[in-house]
Design an enzyme around this catalytic site. Structure first.
Site: not given
Length: 523
Positions: A87, A95, A161, A191-192, A204, A276
């Protein structure tokens, strides 16, 4: 260079396994695993790759140097080249420490509000550097760009984001990012689908419901996906959302109306449809862990991302095929798309880019975007006070704040000026604020974060800030991350208190902000 075998010679079980992507730690040793509920041990991962022949791995955690070793190790375990994904929405350094870490996409959107061409140029440059850095480390699949239109300021999971709050800005900047990656053998992902921007619920944790009508969905949420598809984006990731105007019974990830009718047929998308992560809370009450992969494939998915147990998932899909619920041809169609994507990856010319990680171009671009997207309120230069002062640094979660240390400018610069550090975490328990607070510089690091279920400030933080502002002891405020925090602060902020907002949370963002606030030359 590895080559692909004829997928028709794989067993049905092996073909199904190629549709599975599992999560793994980017660290090299089992004792470094931070999320054992999702990340297998070395032996387990090797078994999945070598014997079960899963199709890919998504990595999280570790430094850039570790990832380079990790991807080489993964490829040694298999004769079929793997998808190795991450990601990566803000540069590989987001990351994996050591590579380039850029401000979040919404910072580019801020620049684009006044200079669209400049915003697009930054997006194109960031796309190119991100793809090059990823390729250098052995990562061949970017789960980026985010093309959601963040038109809900309370969105806890998309937030910064996103490239922006309008489909026009998101279309232009996400397109430029994709164009920037084109010279490198790295896959991109829009995405998404069909758009996660207008929710106040974190998928989530639980299932968001979009109640908007078809006209609004097609006017706002869908255009960035259409633009990405027209540019040849390699994959589209589904959202765990209930889109009631299309399907009021099943989430998009499990809906054939959404994935097959709308995405595959109506939008004519020929690439990979990837779910996802199936471990997310939005799907917990919809179906059992064993049923979710079957439902996703029936809906039209080619890649099953992070099933609860990959072996259970493979066996459940195999049973569905043997029982006639899913046709063998349906599996073959997905594997054919997977092979086409893997051919693109392995045919790409590989350069030796490892020495170019965190390049001067990347550093300069980061600085330019941070300066171009900086916001000032009640702008005035502060003097370094002679009396003892406090540097109150508030972060979302002390235990998950890997980017902040004693060398970070938010800590080091005030310390040189004689400020005493106080560090607080919103996820932790706040102490009772003292009745007589010292003169205080407030630096607040907050943004939308998956699994927190909230964006920005919680009630304890609001109460503390309100008390300090009421007392008149606040010297200045710097917020790093979410621009939506200012909407609340503005109601309480005296005109005498200067306020600076920066989208970035890296050390460079604090260096630039504090330079403005104190008229310093910060090294």
């Amino acid at each position: 260079m590895s080559s692909l075998p004829d997928y028709t010679e794989l067993s049905l079980s092996e073909q199904i396994a190629q549709m599975i992507v599992v999560r793994a730690s980017g660290h090299l040793f089992d004792q470094q695993i931070r999320f054992p509920q999702w990340e297998p041990t070395q032996d387990q991962l090797q078994d999945w790759v070598q014997n079960w022949k899963i199709g890919g791995v998504i990595l999280l955690g570790g430094s850039a140097a570790e990832i380079s070793q990790r991807t080489s190790e993964l490829n040694r375990w298999t004769e079929i080249p793997l998808f190795i994904a991450a990601d990566i929405e803000e540069g590989v350094g987001q990351r994996f420490a050591g590579a380039s870490w850029f401000p979040p996409p919404m910072a580019l959107g801020e620049v684009a509000k006044t200079d669209l061409n400049q915003g697009k140029e930054y997006a194109r440059t960031i796309g190119a550097i991100t793809a090059k850095d990823a390729q250098a480390l052995g990562i061949n699949w970017l789960f980026a760009p985010v093309v959601d239109v963040n038109n809900n300021p309370h969105n806890p999971v998309i937030n910064v984001r996103s490239f922006g709050e309008t489909p026009e800005i998101v279309c232009e900047l996400s397109a430029a990012f994709i164009e920037g990656t084109k010279d490198y053998g790295v896959l991109t992902t829009a995405k998404h689908f069909p758009g996660h921007g207008d929710t106040a619920i974190d998928s989530h944790l639980s299932l968001p419901v979009l109640e908007m009508g078809v006209e609004r969905l097609e006017a706002v949420e869908i255009p960035p996906f259409q633009r990405a598809i027209s540019l040849g984006v390699d994959a589209v990731m589904s959202a765990h959302l209930l889109v009631s105007c299309w399907d009021d019974a099943l989430p998009a990830t499990l809906s054939s109306t959404v994935l097959t009718q709308q995405l595959r047929l109506n939008l004519d998308f020929q690439g990979l449809i990837v779910t996802d992560a199936l471990i997310m809370g939005a799907l917990d009450e919809v179906a059992s862990p064993a049923s979710l992969p079957v439902l996703a494939i029936e809906a039209g998915a080619d890649i099953i991302l992070m099933p609860h147990d990959p072996q259970v998932a493979i066996e459940a899909i195999l049973d569905a095929v043997n029982q006639g619920r899913i046709s063998p041809q349906r599996i073959v169609a997905s594997v054919a798309r997977i092979w086409e994507a893997k051919e693109k990856v392995i045919k790409a010319e590989k350069g030796d880019f490892l020495t170019e990680l965190a390049s001067p171009t990347a550093e300069n671009t980061t600085g330019e975007v941070l300066r171009g997207s900086l916001r000032l309120k009640n702008a005035r230069t502060l003097s370094i006070p002679e009396t003892p002062c406090r540097n109150l640094v508030i972060v979302d979660d002390l235990l998950a704040c890997d980017f902040l240390n004693e060398a970070h400018s938010a800590i080091a610069v005030p310390q040189k000026m004689g400020y005493e550090l106080q560090l607080l975490g919103q996820a932790q328990v706040f102490p009772e604020p003292p009745s007589n607070s010292p003169l205080t510089l407030i630096q607040l690091f907050t943004r939308g974060n998956p699994f927190r279920g909230e964006a920005g400030l919680n009630e304890a933080t609001k109460a503390l800030l309100q008390k300090l502002l009421t007392e008149g002891c606040v010297q200045g405020i710097v917020v790093y991350g979410s621009p939506y925090v200012f909407g609340w602060l503005e109601d309480y902020l005296p005109s005498s208190v200067p306020y600076i907002f920066s989208y970035g949370q890296m050390s460079e963002s604090s260096s630039i902000a504090l330079q403005h606030l104190f008229d310093l030359s910060v090294g």
